[in-house]
Structure formats: structure tokens, C-alpha cells
Design an enzyme around this catalytic site. Structure first.
Site, PDB file in Angstrom:
ATOM      1  N   VAL A  25       6.977  -1.629   7.453  1.00  0.00           N
ATOM      2  CA  VAL A  25       7.134  -0.885   8.712  1.00  0.00           C
ATOM      3  C   VAL A  25       8.612  -0.798   9.089  1.00  0.00           C
ATOM      4  O   VAL A  25       9.118   0.263   9.463  1.00  0.00           O
ATOM      5  CB  VAL A  25       6.332  -1.579   9.844  1.00  0.00           C
ATOM      6  CG1 VAL A  25       6.680  -0.987  11.204  1.00  0.00           C
ATOM      7  CG2 VAL A  25       4.838  -1.463   9.574  1.00  0.00           C
ATOM      8  N   CYS A  26       9.334  -1.907   8.959  1.00  0.00           N
ATOM      9  CA  CYS A  26      10.719  -1.953   9.433  1.00  0.00           C
ATOM     10  C   CYS A  26      11.568  -0.838   8.813  1.00  0.00           C
ATOM     11  O   CYS A  26      12.195  -0.056   9.524  1.00  0.00           O
ATOM     12  CB  CYS A  26      11.321  -3.313   9.113  1.00  0.00           C
ATOM     13  SG  CYS A  26      13.083  -3.400   9.393  1.00  0.00           S
ATOM     14  N   GLY A  60       5.973  -0.158  28.644  1.00  0.00           N
ATOM     15  CA  GLY A  60       7.410  -0.329  28.910  1.00  0.00           C
ATOM     16  C   GLY A  60       7.956  -1.536  28.195  1.00  0.00           C
ATOM     17  O   GLY A  60       8.773  -2.282  28.734  1.00  0.00           O
ATOM     18  N   GLY A  61       7.497  -1.775  26.928  1.00  0.00           N
ATOM     19  CA  GLY A  61       8.056  -2.850  26.095  1.00  0.00           C
ATOM     20  C   GLY A  61       9.190  -2.290  25.250  1.00  0.00           C
ATOM     21  O   GLY A  61       9.707  -1.193  25.517  1.00  0.00           O
ATOM     22  N   ILE A  62       9.557  -3.044  24.214  1.00  0.00           N
ATOM     23  CA  ILE A  62      10.736  -2.657  23.427  1.00  0.00           C
ATOM     24  C   ILE A  62      10.519  -1.322  22.711  1.00  0.00           C
ATOM     25  O   ILE A  62      11.358  -0.418  22.788  1.00  0.00           O
ATOM     26  CB  ILE A  62      11.103  -3.778  22.436  1.00  0.00           C
ATOM     27  CG1 ILE A  62      11.617  -4.984  23.225  1.00  0.00           C
ATOM     28  CG2 ILE A  62      12.153  -3.296  21.452  1.00  0.00           C
ATOM     29  CD1 ILE A  62      12.133  -6.123  22.392  1.00  0.00           C
ATOM     30  N   ARG A  85       0.833  -1.220   0.000  1.00  0.00           N
ATOM     31  CA  ARG A  85       0.000   0.000   0.000  1.00  0.00           C
ATOM     32  C   ARG A  85       0.859   1.259   0.000  1.00  0.00           C
ATOM     33  O   ARG A  85       0.374   2.342  -0.259  1.00  0.00           O
ATOM     34  CB  ARG A  85      -0.941  -0.014   1.198  1.00  0.00           C
ATOM     35  CG  ARG A  85      -0.177  -0.069   2.505  1.00  0.00           C
ATOM     36  CD  ARG A  85      -1.037  -0.501   3.664  1.00  0.00           C
ATOM     37  NE  ARG A  85      -0.147  -1.067   4.673  1.00  0.00           N
ATOM     38  CZ  ARG A  85      -0.300  -0.942   5.967  1.00  0.00           C
ATOM     39  NH1 ARG A  85      -1.331  -0.329   6.437  1.00  0.00           N
ATOM     40  NH2 ARG A  85       0.576  -1.464   6.797  1.00  0.00           N
ATOM     41  N   GLY A 140       9.730  -1.927   1.717  1.00  0.00           N
ATOM     42  CA  GLY A 140      10.425  -1.994   3.007  1.00  0.00           C
ATOM     43  C   GLY A 140       9.506  -2.111   4.207  1.00  0.00           C
ATOM     44  O   GLY A 140       9.971  -2.413   5.315  1.00  0.00           O
ATOM     45  N   HIS A 167      41.234  -9.482  21.354  1.00  0.00           N
ATOM     46  CA  HIS A 167      41.342  -8.664  22.570  1.00  0.00           C
ATOM     47  C   HIS A 167      41.816  -7.264  22.184  1.00  0.00           C
ATOM     48  O   HIS A 167      42.720  -7.154  21.362  1.00  0.00           O
ATOM     49  CB  HIS A 167      42.352  -9.301  23.524  1.00  0.00           C
ATOM     50  CG  HIS A 167      42.617  -8.472  24.745  1.00  0.00           C
ATOM     51  ND1 HIS A 167      41.717  -8.418  25.793  1.00  0.00           N
ATOM     52  CD2 HIS A 167      43.650  -7.642  25.066  1.00  0.00           C
ATOM     53  CE1 HIS A 167      42.194  -7.597  26.719  1.00  0.00           C
ATOM     54  NE2 HIS A 167      43.368  -7.105  26.301  1.00  0.00           N
ATOM     55  N   ALA A 207       2.609   2.842  23.106  1.00  0.00           N
ATOM     56  CA  ALA A 207       3.376   1.704  22.565  1.00  0.00           C
ATOM     57  C   ALA A 207       3.016   0.468  23.369  1.00  0.00           C
ATOM     58  O   ALA A 207       3.811  -0.024  24.164  1.00  0.00           O
ATOM     59  CB  ALA A 207       4.874   1.999  22.635  1.00  0.00           C
TER      60      ALA A 207
HETATM   61  P1  NAD Z   1       5.354  -5.120  23.634  1.00  0.00           P
HETATM   62  O1  NAD Z   1       4.259  -6.116  23.716  1.00  0.00           O
HETATM   63  O2  NAD Z   1       6.755  -5.581  23.578  1.00  0.00           O
HETATM   64  O3  NAD Z   1       5.259  -4.110  24.849  1.00  0.00           O
HETATM   65  C1  NAD Z   1       4.072  -3.420  25.171  1.00  0.00           C
HETATM   66  C2  NAD Z   1       4.100  -3.122  26.654  1.00  0.00           C
HETATM   67  O4  NAD Z   1       2.988  -2.315  26.951  1.00  0.00           O
HETATM   68  C3  NAD Z   1       4.025  -4.365  27.522  1.00  0.00           C
HETATM   69  O5  NAD Z   1       5.058  -4.322  28.457  1.00  0.00           O
HETATM   70  C4  NAD Z   1       2.640  -4.251  28.166  1.00  0.00           C
HETATM   71  O6  NAD Z   1       2.607  -4.791  29.469  1.00  0.00           O
HETATM   72  C5  NAD Z   1       2.439  -2.747  28.173  1.00  0.00           C
HETATM   73  N1  NAD Z   1       1.049  -2.308  28.200  1.00  0.00           N
HETATM   74  C6  NAD Z   1      -0.006  -2.863  27.566  1.00  0.00           C
HETATM   75  N2  NAD Z   1      -1.117  -2.152  27.819  1.00  0.00           N
HETATM   76  C7  NAD Z   1      -0.767  -1.126  28.627  1.00  0.00           C
HETATM   77  C8  NAD Z   1      -1.451  -0.042  29.227  1.00  0.00           C
HETATM   78  N3  NAD Z   1      -2.761   0.123  29.042  1.00  0.00           N
HETATM   79  N4  NAD Z   1      -0.761   0.823  30.006  1.00  0.00           N
HETATM   80  C9  NAD Z   1       0.576   0.652  30.203  1.00  0.00           C
HETATM   81  N5  NAD Z   1       1.274  -0.358  29.660  1.00  0.00           N
HETATM   82  C10 NAD Z   1       0.627  -1.229  28.866  1.00  0.00           C
HETATM   83  O7  NAD Z   1       4.980  -4.214  22.398  1.00  0.00           O
HETATM   84  P2  NAD Z   1       5.777  -3.034  21.683  1.00  0.00           P
HETATM   85  O8  NAD Z   1       6.906  -2.554  22.485  1.00  0.00           O
HETATM   86  O9  NAD Z   1       4.705  -2.083  21.285  1.00  0.00           O
HETATM   87  O10 NAD Z   1       6.347  -3.773  20.423  1.00  0.00           O
HETATM   88  C11 NAD Z   1       5.469  -4.417  19.508  1.00  0.00           C
HETATM   89  C12 NAD Z   1       6.147  -5.532  18.783  1.00  0.00           C
HETATM   90  O11 NAD Z   1       7.156  -5.031  17.936  1.00  0.00           O
HETATM   91  C13 NAD Z   1       6.775  -6.522  19.709  1.00  0.00           C
HETATM   92  O12 NAD Z   1       6.447  -7.810  19.246  1.00  0.00           O
HETATM   93  C14 NAD Z   1       8.228  -6.271  19.565  1.00  0.00           C
HETATM   94  O13 NAD Z   1       8.987  -7.458  19.717  1.00  0.00           O
HETATM   95  C15 NAD Z   1       8.362  -5.727  18.165  1.00  0.00           C
HETATM   96  N6  NAD Z   1       9.476  -4.787  18.118  1.00  0.00           N
HETATM   97  C16 NAD Z   1      10.734  -5.263  18.159  1.00  0.00           C
HETATM   98  C17 NAD Z   1      11.793  -4.384  18.165  1.00  0.00           C
HETATM   99  C18 NAD Z   1      13.182  -4.896  18.199  1.00  0.00           C
HETATM  100  O14 NAD Z   1      13.403  -6.052  17.898  1.00  0.00           O
HETATM  101  N7  NAD Z   1      14.153  -4.077  18.582  1.00  0.00           N
HETATM  102  C19 NAD Z   1      11.583  -3.030  18.147  1.00  0.00           C
HETATM  103  C20 NAD Z   1      10.304  -2.582  18.123  1.00  0.00           C
HETATM  104  C21 NAD Z   1       9.252  -3.484  18.110  1.00  0.00           C
END
Ligand code: NAD
Length: 569
Positions: free
Chosen positions: A142-143, A281-283, A135, A140, A543, A368
Site C-alpha cells: 500500500v505504501c 478527519g484523521g491523517i 497479490r 511495495g 542558521h 477515510a
Molecule cells: P484514522 O483512524 O487516523 O482517522 C479516521 C478518522 O475518521 C478518525 O478521526 C475517526 O474519528 C473518523 N471517523 C470514523 N468514523 C467516522 C464516521 N462515520 N464519520 C466521520 N468520521 C469518522 O484513520 P485514517 O486517517 O483512515 O488512517 C488509517 C491509518 O493509516 C492510520 O493508522 C494512520 O496512522 C495511517 N496513515 C498514516 C499516514 C502517515 O503517517 N502520514 C498517512 C496515512 C495513513
């Protein structure tokens, strides 16, 4: 002195007065020979006009929407040397043919992210006629466009700022940085542009037909592709690979306000909010928190569960958590957002939970909280493809859906949603579609948070082992004993390896610290190769490097480590 080359529209065969639908370069851009300059569109085809030589664009002479014919001047290019190439008649080399209604292809790939384009290219290399639909105007997914790559460019910027700042205690003082968000955004966009233009080139070289539009199945052998102009064309296919990816999840009740963004919006870098709240607080949340912290925002993070990056071994997350807590206004775990109200003053956010503060005012909010698969957006039912209740498309190890000639790969088939998983799955699907007996049999898929410090892990985790009651051997090396880490002015990382206690084979590992994401590959390879602790420890590592810490962790398990004193048990 470099030669100034006029870049002109080559012979277009029967076409003239053709619309420029995309100008892919601007003055100052460095281009490779044969990388695309502009995209033209006729009623029958979309075609890129490539550069005749490598060089730097001096002037661009056409605009999007203008019409051009053979010999129209596109740009002036200061050649940086190397051969020039004569561009043959584009009508003979049209590779991005727009199939007329009811065109057909051997393999249709839906989605041009890392999974989709890899699948398309591999299948083309194996001799299939491939049509790749997306679309977006650039390949490429999203990545490349709004994920991994732009976030890494901005994380690099944040790291440069923080490293410069951290040297002030060690004899080198810089002035506070002046941040030009618009220029930074341009640089980030150029990084993305180089990669997406490279992909367009790779598609052209492989004669992959690229169509811009949104695809939906009309039956098990036909898909409808609707372009931006609303026009729909039908493409018949023998086989299809669904690589439609995922979208950011939203929590209900967020106001429709430009200051509330998802990861795509945060990467747009429309400005640098003074007070910035990250929900999740995810990635993604923590990577973007690191970016905005580096750029000067006062960052707060709110996470629903009791820990940051839930599911990741606690010991790996601890150094990151410690650093974030020392820099951020707040890190609220076990807390959820109950409301966001927009006003002229800002965004007033209310919280609930064990760490909930009173309502707070922010200038920007990032949501996020995960991603949702796009399985429901492709009309799968018309093809008879099963989609589960969460929107994932189930597949077997050959990436086949329940409809044997339709495959699915990447985020749309399930966790982990990672580009490097998708690319491997894409190759398997393409090879199976081309008649090979491939299957996805990776033992492990590494995960990386490109935060500061980076956190990376692969294989069995201690958290999982505990749940399963599985016994593990363990070797750990703290980076405060690594000369290289100290010389980088950091000592907060460590490397741990996990072993089968009987065979001493590496079964998992985790690294936290600078470049952990690069270092984890060795652990993944060790697991794939069935390497033992002795194999890793006896491999001579250069090293002084951070990679030594992997060998040291193996030696720590074997009892042969000399860089630390570990009393015998
Ligand atoms: P995630 O699922 O890793 O983290 C989302 C976080 O939000 C979780 O810790 C969850 O507990 C929290 N959460 C959920 N609802 C909430 C709320 N109402 N209030 C507060 N916290 C809440 O998702 P993401 O970080 O959005 O990433 C999405 C996907 O993309 C994942 O599968 C991730 O692996 C992938 N991703 C990977 C990379 C990488 O490899 N470096 C980078 C970006 C994204």
C-alpha cells in the site's frame, strides 16, 4: 550525442516464445543500468529483463501479452553515458523462480509492503532462502503503490500551487494554474514506478524468489498461493513472516458509485470533483483534503469526534485547523454521515450531530475512517496462529506469533499503522528467523500528518500525560520568531519539547509547520539517546534553519534562550 542502444531479450536457455507479462517502461522514462524493462513468464519462472545501460527510453518495441525469444527487440535506449553491462543468460540468473507445486523455502514472507520487503531483504542478506509473495504485480504494498508515496507526490503538487498563490501578496503574481489531471497522474505513477522497479531490482540482486498471488495458510508449514489465473501452488516453509497489512475501513450504507472512493481511489485522480467531501478527519482524510484543495476542489471535512486528528495534542492541531477552516467550505466536527444517495446530479449526503448542516450535494466523496488489519484474510487458523477479534495478530517483542516459527509485523499486528514501524519490525523478525537475538525495543515511533502545515509528534504527548497525571517540563518556540520560517512566507508553526522535570531528559515533542515531518527525527533521536535539554540546546544547529527551533525549544525550557524574551518565573 548519446548512443542509441538496442535492448534485446538475452539468452533464455531452454526457453523461447515466452510471454511478456509486464512492460515496465515507456518512452521518455529514465532508467538505471540493470533496472528492469519487461517481465517475462514461462511455466517455470518469472524473470525481469534488465537494461544494459543507464539512459532514456526512446521507443518500446514490445507489448504486454506478446511473445518473445532470444534477441527480440524490446526497446531503444538513448544511453546517458556510463558503462554498459552484458546481460547473462537469464536461465542461469533466474531469481524469480516460480516454485513448482510443493516447492519449499526456508522463509516465506506474506506481503511485500515496507514491512514485508524489508524482512525479505534482511533475511536474504543473512543467508536465508526467501520467498516473497504479494497479490500485486509490483512490490511495495500500500505504501509505495497506493499510499505514502503517491500521496506525497500529489501533496507536493498542491504545495507548489499554494506557495505560488501565496506570493501574489508579495510581488510575484502567477496566472491561475492550468491543471492537467491526467499528466499529473502520470507523473505520480512514474514516481511510484521508479521505486517499485527499484525494489524488483533489489529482490533480484538478493536472489529473493518473488511470487505474485494471494497466500493462505494450509498448515503450520505450508501455504497455498493463488495467482490471478486462479491456479494455486503450495509452498512449504520452515519459517514464515506475516506482513499482510491492512485495508481501508468502510462505513455501512455507502453506495457502490465511482464517485465514492477510498484512499486508493482518491489517489487515482480520476478527475477533480468540484465539491469534494472527506469523511474522517484523521491523517488520510486531511492529507487528501489538502491535495484536492490545492488542485481546486471546494473541500468539506466531516469528523465524528469533536476534534480533527483525535488523540493528537490540541495545540499541534490548532494551526492546521485554522488554515483548513479559512480555506474549506466546511469543517464539521462532532458530526457523522447518516446517508449518501447517488443520482445524476451528484451525491446527496445527510448528516447528524452538533454541527450537522442540511443535506448537501457533492461531486465526490472520500471515505477515510480508518484501516482494518488483514489478519482474517490469510487462513491463520490452518496454521494455528491466533488472530484477535479485531483481526490483529498478537506477537511478542521478537515478532513471534503464538506459533514460534511464524512471525507477524506491520499493520496486521496493531497500531500505529505506519510504514516506518513495519520496516523496523520486519528487520527484527528477519534477524530472529536467522537465529539472532534481536527484539523490537524502540522507545518511540514518530507520527506525521503531511498536511499543510505538517503536524508531527513523537514520544509522550501532553494529552496522554494529562490522563496519566504525569508531570512534564515544557519548552516551546513559536515560528513567528524564526527567520527561516518568515522567509518561507509562513509563521503559523511552532516546536515544543517535553521533558522529564527531574532529569531534564527529552521524553516527547511536537512540531507543526513546514517540513515538521523531517524535523521530528531529531526529537526521536534525542529521546532514543536519552538526551537532556542541555544536550539539544548546546548542539550547534545551522542558521537559519527550521531545525534551530528544536534547539530553541530546549533553550526555552533551560532558560537560556535569547531569540525570545521569556520573563523569569
Ligand atoms: P484514522 O483512524 O487516523 O482517522 C479516521 C478518522 O475518521 C478518525 O478521526 C475517526 O474519528 C473518523 N471517523 C470514523 N468514523 C467516522 C464516521 N462515520 N464519520 C466521520 N468520521 C469518522 O484513520 P485514517 O486517517 O483512515 O488512517 C488509517 C491509518 O493509516 C492510520 O493508522 C494512520 O496512522 C495511517 N496513515 C498514516 C499516514 C502517515 O503517517 N502520514 C498517512 C496515512 C495513513
Amino acid at each position: 550525442m548519446s548512443e542509441l542502444l538496442e535492448q534485446r531479450v538475452p539468452d533464455l536457455g531452454d526457453f523461447s516464445d515466452v510471454e511478456v507479462i509486464e512492460v515496465l517502461v515507456k518512452p521518455g522514462d529514465r532508467v538505471e543500468r540493470e533496472s528492469p524493462l519487461i517481465t517475462l513468464e514461462t511455466d517455470k519462472a518469472t524473470m525481469d529483463v534488465p537494461a544494459t545501460a543507464a539512459g532514456v527510453i526512446q521507443e518500446v518495441k514490445v507489448r504486454k501479452g506478446e511473445r518473445v525469444s532470444k534477441d527480440s527487440l524490446i526497446a531503444l535506449l538513448a544511453s546517458t553515458g556510463g558503462d554498459t553491462v552484458k546481460i547473462p543468460s537469464l536461465s542461469e540468473t533466474v531469481v524469480m523462480a516460480k516454485p513448482a507445486a510443493d516447492a519449499s523455502t526456508q522463509l516465506l514472507v506474506i506481503g511485500a509492503g515496507p514491512g514485508g520487503y524489508t524482512a525479505a531483504f534482511r533475511a536474504a542478506d543473512l543467508g536465508l532462502a526467501v520467498t516473497l509473495v504479494d497479490r500485486w504485480p509490483q512490490l511495495g504494498g500500500v505504501c509505495l503503490n497506493v499510499g505514502c508515496i503517491p500521496s506525497k507526490a500529489l501533496l507536493h503538487a498542491a504545495r507548489v500551487i499554494e506557495e505560488a498563490e501565496s506570493m501574489s501578496a508579495h510581488g510575484i503574481k502567477f496566472q491561475a494554474p492550468e491543471i492537467d489531471a491526467a499528466a499529473l497522474k502520470q507523473w505520480k505513477d512514474r514516481v511510484v514506478g521508479k521505486l517499485t522497479a527499484g525494489l524488483a531490482n533489489l529482490a533480484r540482486q538478493r536472489k529473493v524468489t518473488v511470487i505474485r498471488g494471494t497466500a493462505r495458510f494450509a498448515s503450520a508449514h505450508r501455504a497455498e498461493v493463488t495467482g490471478e489465473d486462479g491456479r494455486t501452488q503450495v509452498i512449504g516453509f520452515e519459517q514464515c513472516i506475516i506482513a499482510a497489512g491492512s485495508e481501508p475501513a468502510r462505513i455501512p450504507g455507502l453506495p457502490d458509485d465511482a464517485r465514492v472512493v477510498d484512499s486508493t481511489g482518491a489517489l487515482e485522480l480520476a478527475g477533480i470533483p468540484k465539491r469534494f467531501l472527506v469523511i474522517g478527519g484523521g491523517i488520510i482524510g486531511l492529507e487528501m483534503a489538502c491535495v484536492y484543495d490545492g488542485l481546486g476542489s471546494e473541500v468539506s471535512v466531516v469528523e465524528l469526534t469533536d476534534t480533527l486528528m483525535p488523540g493528537t495534542d490540541r495545540d499541534l492541531v490548532r494551526p492546521l485547523e485554522k488554515r483548513l477552516k479559512s480555506r474549506y467550505a466546511a469543517v464539521l466536527t462532532g458530526t457523522k454521515v447518516t446517508g449518501v444517495a447517488a443520482s445524476d446530479k451528484g451525491l446527496t449526503v445527510t448528516f447528524e450531530g452538533k454541527g450537522a448542516p442540511k443535506p448537501q450535494l457533492y461531486d465526490g466523496v472520500l471515505c477515510a475512517v480508518g484501516r482494518v488489519p488483514n489478519g482474517r484474510a490469510i487462513g491463520a487458523e490452518a496454521a494455528g496462529v491466533t488472530v484477535d477479534e479485531r483481526g490483529y495478530v498478537p506477537v511478542d517483542r521478537q515478532m513471534r506469533t503464538n506459533v514460534p516459527h511464524i512471525f507477524a509485523i506491520g499493520d496486521v499486528i496493531g497500531q500505529p499503522m505506519l510504514a516506518h514501524k513495519a520496516t523496523h519490525e520486519g528487520k527484527v523478525a528477519a534477524e530472529v528467523a536467522a537465529g539472532q537475538k534481536s527484539a523490537f525495543d524502540a522507545r518511540v515511533i514518530p507520527s506525521v500528518a503531511y498536511t499543510d502545515p505538517e503536524v508531527a509528534w513523537v514520544g509522550v504527548t501532553e494529552t496522554e500525560a494529562q490522563v496519566l497525571g504525569r508531570k512534564l517540563g515544557r519548552g516551546q518556540f513559536p515560528w513567528m520568531a524564526s527567520g527561516r520560517s518568515l522567509a518561507l512566507n509562513r509563521d503559523d508553526g511552532f516546536t515544543k519539547l517535553l521533558f522529564d522535570p527531574e532529569t531534564h531528559r527529552v521524553v516527547g515533542g511536537g512540531i507543526v509547520g513546514t517540513n515538521a515531518g523531517d524535523l521530528i527525527s531529531e526529537v526521536a533521536l534525542a529521546i532514543e539517546m536519552g538526551a537532556t535539554a542541555a544536550d539539544v540546546g548546546l548542539t550547534v544547529h545551522p542558521h537559519p534553519t527550521l531545525s534551530e527551533t528544536v534547539a530553541f525549544a530546549a533553550e526555552a525550557f533551560e532558560g537560556t534562550l535569547t531569540d525570545l524574551y521569556i520573563p523569569r518565573k
